[in-house]
Write an enzyme that holds these catalytic residues in place. Structure first.
Site, mmCIF file in Angstrom:
data_model
loop_
_atom_site.group_PDB
_atom_site.id
_atom_site.type_symbol
_atom_site.label_atom_id
_atom_site.label_comp_id
_atom_site.label_asym_id
_atom_site.label_seq_id
_atom_site.Cartn_x
_atom_site.Cartn_y
_atom_site.Cartn_z
ATOM 1 N N GLY A 36 4.693 6.019 -7.645
ATOM 2 C CA GLY A 36 5.424 4.914 -8.263
ATOM 3 C C GLY A 36 6.835 4.928 -7.704
ATOM 4 O O GLY A 36 7.032 4.988 -6.497
ATOM 5 N N GLU A 37 7.808 4.934 -8.585
ATOM 6 C CA GLU A 37 9.223 4.917 -8.177
ATOM 7 C C GLU A 37 9.903 6.114 -8.842
ATOM 8 O O GLU A 37 10.055 6.142 -10.063
ATOM 9 C CB GLU A 37 9.843 3.597 -8.631
ATOM 10 C CG GLU A 37 10.642 2.906 -7.563
ATOM 11 C CD GLU A 37 11.858 3.721 -7.166
ATOM 12 O OE1 GLU A 37 12.490 4.308 -8.043
ATOM 13 O OE2 GLU A 37 12.155 3.752 -5.953
ATOM 14 N N SER A 38 10.294 7.082 -8.021
ATOM 15 C CA SER A 38 10.784 8.338 -8.597
ATOM 16 C C SER A 38 12.073 8.154 -9.398
ATOM 17 O O SER A 38 12.273 8.816 -10.422
ATOM 18 C CB SER A 38 10.960 9.396 -7.503
ATOM 19 O OG SER A 38 11.840 8.939 -6.505
ATOM 20 N N CYS A 50 3.254 11.617 -4.267
ATOM 21 C CA CYS A 50 4.227 10.668 -3.728
ATOM 22 C C CYS A 50 5.527 10.705 -4.554
ATOM 23 O O CYS A 50 6.287 11.657 -4.441
ATOM 24 C CB CYS A 50 3.573 9.293 -3.660
ATOM 25 S SG CYS A 50 4.315 8.207 -2.466
ATOM 26 N N ARG A 60 12.706 10.795 1.116
ATOM 27 C CA ARG A 60 12.100 9.616 0.466
ATOM 28 C C ARG A 60 11.906 8.496 1.477
ATOM 29 O O ARG A 60 12.693 8.358 2.415
ATOM 30 C CB ARG A 60 13.002 9.103 -0.660
ATOM 31 C CG ARG A 60 13.089 10.034 -1.843
ATOM 32 C CD ARG A 60 13.922 9.410 -2.954
ATOM 33 N NE ARG A 60 13.291 8.210 -3.497
ATOM 34 C CZ ARG A 60 13.918 7.322 -4.256
ATOM 35 N NH1 ARG A 60 15.191 7.476 -4.552
ATOM 36 N NH2 ARG A 60 13.270 6.275 -4.717
ATOM 37 N N ILE A 100 1.939 5.135 0.904
ATOM 38 C CA ILE A 100 2.558 3.914 0.373
ATOM 39 C C ILE A 100 4.051 4.201 0.160
ATOM 40 O O ILE A 100 4.435 4.895 -0.776
ATOM 41 C CB ILE A 100 1.894 3.498 -0.965
ATOM 42 C CG1 ILE A 100 0.365 3.390 -0.806
ATOM 43 C CG2 ILE A 100 2.489 2.174 -1.458
ATOM 44 C CD1 ILE A 100 -0.408 3.253 -2.115
ATOM 45 N N ARG A 101 4.866 3.731 1.075
ATOM 46 C CA ARG A 101 6.321 4.024 1.059
ATOM 47 C C ARG A 101 6.550 5.517 0.751
ATOM 48 O O ARG A 101 7.352 5.876 -0.112
ATOM 49 C CB ARG A 101 7.054 3.140 0.044
ATOM 50 C CG ARG A 101 6.996 1.658 0.382
ATOM 51 C CD ARG A 101 7.833 0.824 -0.574
ATOM 52 N NE ARG A 101 7.533 1.104 -1.970
ATOM 53 C CZ ARG A 101 6.450 0.667 -2.619
ATOM 54 N NH1 ARG A 101 5.571 -0.083 -2.001
ATOM 55 N NH2 ARG A 101 6.251 0.971 -3.884
ATOM 56 N N HIS A 134 -1.934 9.229 -1.369
ATOM 57 C CA HIS A 134 -2.514 8.864 -2.666
ATOM 58 C C HIS A 134 -4.035 9.027 -2.673
ATOM 59 O O HIS A 134 -4.750 8.055 -2.446
ATOM 60 C CB HIS A 134 -2.212 7.392 -2.964
ATOM 61 C CG HIS A 134 -0.782 7.105 -3.268
ATOM 62 N ND1 HIS A 134 -0.312 6.961 -4.552
ATOM 63 C CD2 HIS A 134 0.285 6.940 -2.458
ATOM 64 C CE1 HIS A 134 0.986 6.707 -4.523
ATOM 65 N NE2 HIS A 134 1.368 6.686 -3.263
ATOM 66 N N GLU A 138 -5.856 9.196 -5.199
ATOM 67 C CA GLU A 138 -6.406 8.497 -6.383
ATOM 68 C C GLU A 138 -6.797 7.051 -6.081
ATOM 69 O O GLU A 138 -7.493 6.439 -6.876
ATOM 70 C CB GLU A 138 -5.407 8.576 -7.553
ATOM 71 C CG GLU A 138 -4.216 7.627 -7.494
ATOM 72 C CD GLU A 138 -3.123 8.046 -6.527
ATOM 73 O OE1 GLU A 138 -3.297 9.037 -5.783
ATOM 74 O OE2 GLU A 138 -2.081 7.354 -6.495
HETATM 75 N N1 GLN Z 1 9.186 5.730 -2.347
HETATM 76 C C1 GLN Z 1 8.877 6.099 -3.691
HETATM 77 C C2 GLN Z 1 9.934 7.017 -4.288
HETATM 78 O O1 GLN Z 1 10.632 7.676 -3.580
HETATM 79 C C3 GLN Z 1 7.527 6.772 -3.744
HETATM 80 C C4 GLN Z 1 6.422 5.806 -3.356
HETATM 81 C C5 GLN Z 1 5.115 6.058 -4.022
HETATM 82 O O2 GLN Z 1 5.004 6.851 -4.976
HETATM 83 N N2 GLN Z 1 4.112 5.369 -3.583
HETATM 84 O O3 GLN Z 1 10.049 7.068 -5.472
#
Ligand code: GLN
Length: 191
Positions: free
Chosen positions: A51-53, A83, A110, A137-138, A173, A175
């Site tokens: 997600g978004e840390s 991630c 990141r 994913i990013r 990921h 999952e």
């Molecule tokens: N770029 C996100 C972060 O640094 C991580 C991306 C992800 O969990 N898919 O929070």
């Protein structure tokens, strides 16, 4: 498995449902963790989803979960960070001032593959468990590890999965695929 484990999945933000479904396929009981009261039930392991840390760190602090979870990790509960979850566990984040749990002796970068072209699929080795599909994913990658960290996967020279004691992390990921290798490995850490 002698008994059914209960694995908590942090569910404040991000891709937690996919982890719950992977765990369900492995016959594990799942507990979504959103608030402090969700931790009153005993859990055998804990997953931090992607997600978004930054958002997750903020929500965990505001909910009081951060202060409850930190000593539990230090006490040896098996944890798996995917991630953004990996960013939460890292002791060092090379391109962010913030730190979160800072428990695992890794340095992460990141959005390490760039923001635009940062999402891709490949296959690669996960430890000695064979090749698995890997969705990035990013994603962050691990730029360096401490001496007690075991590297489990690498992609183009960067470390993308690692374990230290009770802590497992992946940049990718599992999952979002049908492959259960990583989740099975995590369950093997719970015993
Ligand atoms: N770029 C996100 C972060 O640094 C991580 C991306 C992800 O969990 N898919 O929070």
């Amino acid at each position: 498995m002698d008994r059914i484990f209960t694995v908590g999945v942090v569910a404040v933000q991000g891709a937690f449902e996919e982890h719950c479904s992977a765990l369900g396929k492995l016959g594990v009981s799942v507990k979504e963790i959103r608030s402090v009261s969700d931790l009153s039930q005993n859990i055998d392991g804990l997953i931090f989803p992607g997600g978004e840390s930054t958002a997750q760190g903020k929500l965990l602090r505001e909910s009081g979960l951060f202060d409850m979870i930190l000593p539990i990790i230090k006490g040896g509960l098996p944890v798996y960070g995917t991630c953004a979850g990996m960013v939460l566990l890292a002791k060092r984040i090379e391109n962010d001032e913030r730190k979160h749990f800072a428990v695992m002796d890794i340095t992460v970068k990141r959005n390490a593959y760039g923001r635009q072209l940062g999402s891709f699929v490949t296959t690669g080795d996960f430890g000695d468990m064979g090749k698995i599909p890997m969705y990035f994913i990013r994603a962050p990658y691990i730029s360096s590890v401490g001496k007690d960290v075991v590297v489990l996967s690498s992609e183009s020279g960067a470390i993308t999965a690692a374990r230290e004691a009770n802590m497992l992390v992946t940049s990718f990921h599992p999952e979002v695929t049908d492959d259960l290798t990583v989740h099975s490995y995590f369950l093997s850490m719970i015993s």
